[in-house]
Design a protein around this motif. Structure first.
Motif, PDB file in Angstrom:
ATOM      1  N   SER A 258      -9.802  16.901  55.903  1.00 58.06           N
ATOM      2  CA  SER A 258     -10.416  15.834  55.110  1.00 58.06           C
ATOM      3  C   SER A 258     -11.307  14.988  56.009  1.00 58.06           C
ATOM      4  CB  SER A 258      -9.339  14.947  54.467  1.00 58.06           C
ATOM      5  OG  SER A 258      -8.592  14.267  55.458  1.00 58.06           O
ATOM      6  N   SER A 260     -12.796  10.834  55.871  1.00 54.87           N
ATOM      7  CA  SER A 260     -12.721   9.572  55.137  1.00 54.87           C
ATOM      8  C   SER A 260     -13.554   8.512  55.848  1.00 54.87           C
ATOM      9  CB  SER A 260     -11.266   9.097  55.011  1.00 54.87           C
ATOM     10  OG  SER A 260     -10.695   8.870  56.288  1.00 54.87           O
ATOM     11  N   GLY A 262     -13.986   4.262  55.844  1.00 57.39           N
ATOM     12  CA  GLY A 262     -13.346   3.030  55.373  1.00 57.39           C
ATOM     13  C   GLY A 262     -14.040   1.790  55.907  1.00 57.39           C
ATOM     14  N   GLU A 275     -12.187   2.506  50.790  1.00 55.00           N
ATOM     15  CA  GLU A 275     -12.133   3.804  51.467  1.00 55.00           C
ATOM     16  C   GLU A 275     -12.557   4.907  50.500  1.00 55.00           C
ATOM     17  OE1 GLU A 275      -9.001   5.940  54.391  1.00 55.00           O
ATOM     18  OE2 GLU A 275      -8.348   5.837  52.294  1.00 55.00           O
ATOM     19  N   VAL A 276     -13.313   5.859  51.019  1.00 57.12           N
ATOM     20  CA  VAL A 276     -13.695   7.065  50.284  1.00 57.12           C
ATOM     21  C   VAL A 276     -13.221   8.256  51.102  1.00 57.12           C
ATOM     22  CG1 VAL A 276     -15.581   8.437  49.352  1.00 57.12           C
ATOM     23  CG2 VAL A 276     -15.714   5.941  49.283  1.00 57.12           C
ATOM     24  N   LYS A 277     -12.532   9.207  50.439  1.00 55.89           N
ATOM     25  CA  LYS A 277     -11.933  10.322  51.162  1.00 55.89           C
ATOM     26  C   LYS A 277     -12.209  11.627  50.427  1.00 55.89           C
ATOM     27  CE  LYS A 277      -7.546  11.509  53.394  1.00 55.89           C
ATOM     28  NZ  LYS A 277      -6.152  11.041  53.622  1.00 55.89           N
ATOM     29  N   PHE A 283     -10.437  14.727  46.183  1.00 54.80           N
ATOM     30  CA  PHE A 283     -11.269  13.601  46.604  1.00 54.80           C
ATOM     31  C   PHE A 283     -10.654  12.325  46.025  1.00 54.80           C
ATOM     32  CE2 PHE A 283     -12.839  14.221  42.338  1.00 54.80           C
ATOM     33  CZ  PHE A 283     -13.184  12.941  41.910  1.00 54.80           C
ATOM     34  N   ALA A 285     -11.092   7.640  46.021  1.00 55.98           N
ATOM     35  CA  ALA A 285     -11.669   6.379  46.499  1.00 55.98           C
ATOM     36  C   ALA A 285     -10.727   5.256  46.110  1.00 55.98           C
ATOM     37  CB  ALA A 285     -13.047   6.143  45.887  1.00 55.98           C
ATOM     38  N   ARG A 304      -7.745   2.641  42.242  1.00 56.50           N
ATOM     39  CA  ARG A 304      -7.862   3.977  42.841  1.00 56.50           C
ATOM     40  C   ARG A 304      -8.450   4.934  41.809  1.00 56.50           C
ATOM     41  NH1 ARG A 304      -2.489   6.354  44.874  1.00 56.50           N
ATOM     42  NH2 ARG A 304      -1.806   5.612  42.826  1.00 56.50           N
TER      43      ARG A 304
END
Length: 540
Positions: A258, A260, A262, A275-277, A283, A285, A304
């Motif tokens: 992954s 991410s 942040g 945070e976006v992952k 996936f 956020a 979320r």
């Protein structure tokens, strides 16, 4: 003696013995003998007078023991009584102030480290999951429970051991693990960790962190699963974006690769994070915002969204004691509507999520939010706030009463000290009168405002009495046989024998009226300002 920065206590010991901070050993001994003759308990037969003399003689002797000892005096000159009370000691004789400060800082840090190493730093959490729908369908109300605990043990200046474990039960299934981490500080800018976990997912690994610039830190890690031999690599970069904002990027390569990105911003009133992952098969956020209304209460909004989650929560918390905070959150998402209650105390947390409904019925969703919110605001307005206002008022009143009692005791102690000084003070005054020399006719010490008012009115009103103190007797005592009075620069005058501070925290003045060779003089000086009399510029 080398000069040194002024300690916070205003050099009270020098004031007590009426000495300059640059006084020689002989001057210190001479001052001690002068005051010891006045306050030695054996001079007094009256029981009350003997008690007053004993108390003041002890103060003088303690001051002499510190100022006559070169090492203790060096520590006192830099750190005041705090440095002496903390147990600091100097080794070989040092002559430069910079050398003295450097060694004292090292000793102080060592004391703090020793204190730190005697305490373990524990933290843990208990999570109890409740489900109302499951209970209404004939099952148990508790659906699961999880516990985790961790203890951080400093074993040396560079090494720390962290021991932890966790247990979780969900329905009829359970899991658990124990972990150990050894953290070693390689240098002020880098550290390395070795980690081992035993349980259903036994793992060993290592991680290294280094500050690569004043605003950036990089972390790299390697973890190996003992169950299937899989390897996970991780890299993270953190950068200080501004005074109160931090950004980070993390890359993980392995079974669950992954990346991410942040961000966090924190100031006095609020905290915001996002945070976006993205992973190989998922996936997500997330973001949350916390606003602090005061030092005791805050509100929080979070959300979320992603391939496995979609929820929104809102709530708030309140600090109920120095170490304890309670929080209640309302959550709505794809799993239903729930409340979450939290109790945080020091490093321990109790978290109770309660699933209210798995269906997103509009009426129920609105009621689940509106009812507790209304109850909270009613309690806050009519119960909690009045209670805390009453308690704060009581604390303020008790504090004021305590301060008043302390000031009363300090005033009585100063008056008693003056009573012992009075016979010698009067003899000195009479001798000066005979020689047409320096006689202090009026001396007042206290609040700037009240001193100026008394100077203009030439009298002390009843409303001034508590903030102004008559110090005519001790100043006449300090007049030399040559007809001079000198108060040293940088020394707080409330420390002089027979003085006290009638208004702590407020600016103070000393007003002195005196006669010399038949002429009248008047002068006012600040609390730490030097005074030398007589001088022609004081004549009026």
């Amino acid at each position: 003696m080398a000069s040194a920065p002024e300690p916070e206590d205003g050099r009270e010991l020098y004031a007590l013995l009426h000495l300059s901070p640059d006084a020689s050993g002989e001057e210190i001994r001479r001052a001690y003998r002068q005051f010891a003759q006045i306050y030695h308990p054996d001079k007094y037969q009256d029981t009350q007078m003997k008690e007053v003399a004993t108390e003041n003689f002890q103060r003088i002797r303690d001051a002499y023991e510190i100022l006559s000892d070169e090492n203790k005096r060096q520590i006192y000159d830099i750190y005041g009584m705090e440095g002496l009370n903390s147990g600091l000691e100097l080794g070989p004789k040092l002559t430069k102030p910079e050398e003295i400060k450097e060694q004292l800082e090292r000793l102080r840090r060592r004391k703090e480290e020793e204190k730190l190493f005697t305490h373990a730093l524990p933290n843990g959490s208990i999570i109890a999951n409740f489900s109302v729908p499951h209970y209404l369908n004939g099952g148990g109300i508790m659906r699961g429970m999880a516990m985790s605990s961790e203890v951080e043990l400093p074993v040396s200046k560079q090494n720390t051991v962290v021991v932890g474990g966790n247990l979780a039960v969900n329905g009829s299934a359970g899991s658990g693990a124990a972990s150990t981490v050894l953290r070693h500080q390689l240098s002020p800018v880098s550290s390395i960790e070795f980690m081992a976990t035993a349980g259903l997912r036994s793992v060993i690994g290592t991680q290294m962190s280094r500050q690569i610039s004043p605003h950036s830190t990089a972390t790299s890690g390697l973890a190996v699963s003992l169950r299937d031999g899989s390897i996970n690599l991780s890299n993270a970069w953190t950068r200080q974006l501004s005074d109160n904002a931090v950004g980070n990027i993390q890359l993980v390569l392995g079974d669950e690769s992954s990346i991410s990105v942040g961000w966090q911003k924190k100031d006095e009133k609020s905290t915001a994070t996002g945070e976006v992952k993205f992973g190989t098969n998922f996936f997500g956020a997330s973001a949350h915002y916390t606003h602090r209304f005061s030092s005791k209460s805050h509100a929080r909004v979070a959300g979320r969204v992603g391939s496995t989650a979609l929820d929104f929560e809102i709530g708030g918390g309140r600090r109920i004691s120095e170490f304890s905070t309670i929080r209640m959150m309302y959550n709505i998402g794809i799993q239903g509507v729930s409340w979450r209650f939290e109790l945080h105390r020091a490093g321990q947390k109790l978290i109770i999520p309660v699933l209210l409904s798995a269906d997103l019925n509009a009426l129920f969703v609105t009621s689940a939010f509106a009812i507790p919110s209304t109850l909270y605001f009613l309690l806050q307005t009519y119960v909690v706030k009045p209670y805390y206002l009453k308690r704060e008022k009581q604390k303020t009143l008790e504090k004021m009463e305590g301060l008043s009692a302390q000031l009363t005791e300090a005033r009585k102690a100063a008056e008693k000290a003056q009573k012992l000084l009075e016979p010698v003070s009067n003899r000195k005054k009479n001798r000066q009168l005979e020689n047409n020399g320096l006689v202090i006719t009026k001396a007042l010490y206290g609040s700037c405002k009240k001193i100026k008012e008394s100077s203009e009115l030439n009298e002390i009103h009843s409303d001034m009495a508590s903030q102004v103190f008559d110090v005519t007797i001790p100043l006449n005592f300090l007049v030399t046989d040559a007809g001079q009075l000198k108060l040293h620069d940088g020394i707080k005058k409330s420390g002089i024998m027979g003085f006290y501070d009638p208004c702590p925290g407020e600016p103070k003045l000393l007003l002195v009226e005196y006669t010399f060779h038949g002429r009248k003089y008047k002068v006012m000086v600040d609390d730490y300002e030097a005074l030398l009399i007589p001088q022609d510029i004081h004549q009026f």
